[in-house]
Design a protein around this motif. Structure first.
Motif, PDB file in Angstrom:
ATOM      1  N   ILE A 176      33.779  25.799  71.928  1.00  0.00           N
ATOM      2  CA  ILE A 176      33.083  24.639  72.483  1.00  0.00           C
ATOM      3  C   ILE A 176      31.610  24.786  72.147  1.00  0.00           C
ATOM      4  O   ILE A 176      31.011  25.831  72.405  1.00  0.00           O
ATOM      5  CB  ILE A 176      33.284  24.536  74.001  1.00  0.00           C
ATOM      6  N   THR A 177      31.015  23.759  71.555  1.00  0.00           N
ATOM      7  CA  THR A 177      29.628  23.817  71.112  1.00  0.00           C
ATOM      8  C   THR A 177      28.713  22.961  71.989  1.00  0.00           C
ATOM      9  O   THR A 177      29.177  22.140  72.800  1.00  0.00           O
ATOM     10  CB  THR A 177      29.501  23.329  69.658  1.00  0.00           C
ATOM     11  N   VAL A 178      27.420  23.134  71.787  1.00  0.00           N
ATOM     12  CA  VAL A 178      26.430  22.294  72.462  1.00  0.00           C
ATOM     13  C   VAL A 178      26.661  20.830  72.108  1.00  0.00           C
ATOM     14  O   VAL A 178      26.555  19.934  72.965  1.00  0.00           O
ATOM     15  CB  VAL A 178      25.004  22.744  72.094  1.00  0.00           C
ATOM     16  N   ARG A 179      27.000  20.558  70.846  1.00  0.00           N
ATOM     17  CA  ARG A 179      27.280  19.179  70.442  1.00  0.00           C
ATOM     18  C   ARG A 179      28.433  18.596  71.253  1.00  0.00           C
ATOM     19  O   ARG A 179      28.371  17.444  71.695  1.00  0.00           O
ATOM     20  CB  ARG A 179      27.618  19.119  68.954  1.00  0.00           C
ATOM     21  N   HIS A 180      29.491  19.381  71.439  1.00  0.00           N
ATOM     22  CA  HIS A 180      30.624  18.905  72.235  1.00  0.00           C
ATOM     23  C   HIS A 180      30.190  18.535  73.650  1.00  0.00           C
ATOM     24  O   HIS A 180      30.645  17.527  74.211  1.00  0.00           O
ATOM     25  CB  HIS A 180      31.710  19.981  72.299  1.00  0.00           C
ATOM     26  N   LEU A 181      29.331  19.351  74.241  1.00  0.00           N
ATOM     27  CA  LEU A 181      28.860  19.054  75.596  1.00  0.00           C
ATOM     28  C   LEU A 181      28.040  17.772  75.619  1.00  0.00           C
ATOM     29  O   LEU A 181      28.220  16.922  76.505  1.00  0.00           O
ATOM     30  CB  LEU A 181      28.014  20.212  76.131  1.00  0.00           C
ATOM     31  N   MET A 182      27.143  17.601  74.660  1.00  0.00           N
ATOM     32  CA  MET A 182      26.250  16.441  74.667  1.00  0.00           C
ATOM     33  C   MET A 182      26.984  15.143  74.374  1.00  0.00           C
ATOM     34  O   MET A 182      26.558  14.070  74.822  1.00  0.00           O
ATOM     35  CB  MET A 182      25.104  16.651  73.692  1.00  0.00           C
TER      36      MET A 182
END
Length: 401
Positions: free
Chosen positions: A128-134
């Motif tokens: 899970i990446t920062v992009r996925h969270l945003m």
């Protein structure tokens, strides 16, 4: 839906009035009529609506009741529990840290939160990446998005609107205990992702999330009334929930009916210092401050972001095929982006940004027409996705239905 005029409820009068506003008479009359209709129909209890065009505030009105039972009129400097409008402040803080190189969109969340390792139903552990969270594509969800017997309910995962005193560490543990809803990056699903993002930001910057948002966003913009704490309890609007024949005043714990499950609100959570700072829902602020944030972004991001960063922030990253909350809308790095006005049945042009908050709020920015609109209410959920926000939107554009 057309909004007939009706007898006005009390306007602002409990607090200091804002600055003089250069009004557009036709727009003002239409928006006034929409507000009057919603109040007369008892769809909302009180509201503050503000509109800016070409960098100038052209409309401001506080109407209805700040506290209905006490007979206190709404005031234009009222503080509101912002709910998901918090996401915009936290997402801007994230973009600022991306600019600084403190973190990257492709960073795995485990770089900052080593224990955050939720698994899929088959037991595999995806990245899970920062992009996925945003972009809300992390495979997470909200309990409000599932039935009453869903896994987030069973694990007692907090939405950030309830469970005062709950720590971030415990809520993260509960989130990780539940299987992911889908493989990260393959779908869009509104979720607690921004709460997790807030903890990533705090650890990456070695600061608390409230400190970070103040340092990177509210401080530079001079938003003294907005933060994770209440600056003046006397100005905090009384919250209400949908009800018949009129909205119901919220008590210590209040459930608002929604599909697929009812939503718990604990308004006093904001006063419990032990409660985790939820990046998706915990802030308190005013309509004026939020309009300043939107206008800063619309005009290029100064002094918080570069214009190129704002462009990336407000560009569709997840398209309509991902089935976001409403037809025709995609999602950027922290906000909805209008992709197909026809499908959305909206007078707004393609590229409009928009989002909402569960305590009863909506906002949108129309870059094409250089418009920013904020409509905060003290009524959940009518002020978020009932008739009221559509009536305000259509009144701004002069549309009748």
């Amino acid at each position: 839906m057309s909004a007939p005029t009706s007898q006005k409820s009390p306007d602002a009068g409990a607090g200091p009035r804002g600055p003089a506003v250069a009004r557009e008479p036709a727009l003002a009359a239409r928006v006034d009529a929409g507000i009057d209709w919603a109040l007369a129909q008892k769809r909302i209890v009180g509201t503050v609506v503000m509109v800016a065009r070409n960098g100038q505030e052209i409309y401001r009105r506080a109407a209805g009741f700040f506290d209905r039972e006490a007979g206190t009129p709404m005031r234009d400097d009222a503080l509101f529990r912002l709910a998901s409008l918090t996401k915009q402040y936290v997402s801007v803080a994230a973009m600022a840290l991306l600019e600084q190189g403190v973190l990257r969109l492709e960073d795995p969340v485990t770089r900052w939160i080593p224990s955050f390792r939720p698994k899929l139903e088959d037991g595999s552990e995806p990245v899970i990446t920062v992009r996925h969270l945003m972009t809300h594509t992390a495979g997470l969800t909200y309990s409000i998005m599932e039935s009453e017997d869903g896994p987030y309910h069973r694990a007692n995962v907090s939405s950030g609107l309830d469970q005062p005193g709950l720590s971030m560490e415990e809520n993260l543990r509960r989130i990780v205990s539940v299987p992911l809803s889908y493989v990260p990056g393959t779908r869009w699903g509104y979720s607690v992702a921004t709460d997790v993002l807030g903890e990533v930001l705090a650890r990456a910057a070695d600061a608390t999330l409230p400190q970070l948002v103040e340092q990177l966003v509210t401080g530079p913009l001079g938003l003294k009334d907005t933060g994770f704490h209440v600056v003046d309890t006397a100005r905090l609007a009384t919250p209400y929930g949908d009800g018949k024949p009129e909205p119901v005043r919220m008590g210590k714990e209040h459930w608002v009916s929604c599909v697929p499950s009812n939503v718990p609100f604990v308004p006093d959570r904001v006063f419990d210092a032990r409660s985790f700072a939820a990046g998706g829902s915990s802030m308190v602020g005013t309509a004026e401050d939020f309009l300043k944030l939107l206008e800063a972004l619309r005009t290029g991001g100064t002094p918080v972001l570069k214009s190129s960063t704002v462009e990336a922030f407000a560009t569709e990253s997840v398209g309509v095929e991902a089935a976001t909350l409403a037809p025709g809308w995609g999602f950027g790095l922290g906000m909805g982006v209008l992709v197909d006005p026809g499908l959305a049945r909206s007078p707004q042009p393609k590229g409009t940004w928009q989002w909402m908050g569960a305590y009863g709020h909506t906002w949108f920015v129309d870059p094409v027409n250089q418009l920013s609109v904020v409509a905060l209410t003290n009524t959940a959920f009518e002020g978020m996705f009932g008739a009221f926000p559509k009536v305000v939107r259509d009144a701004v554009y002069g549309v009748t239905r």
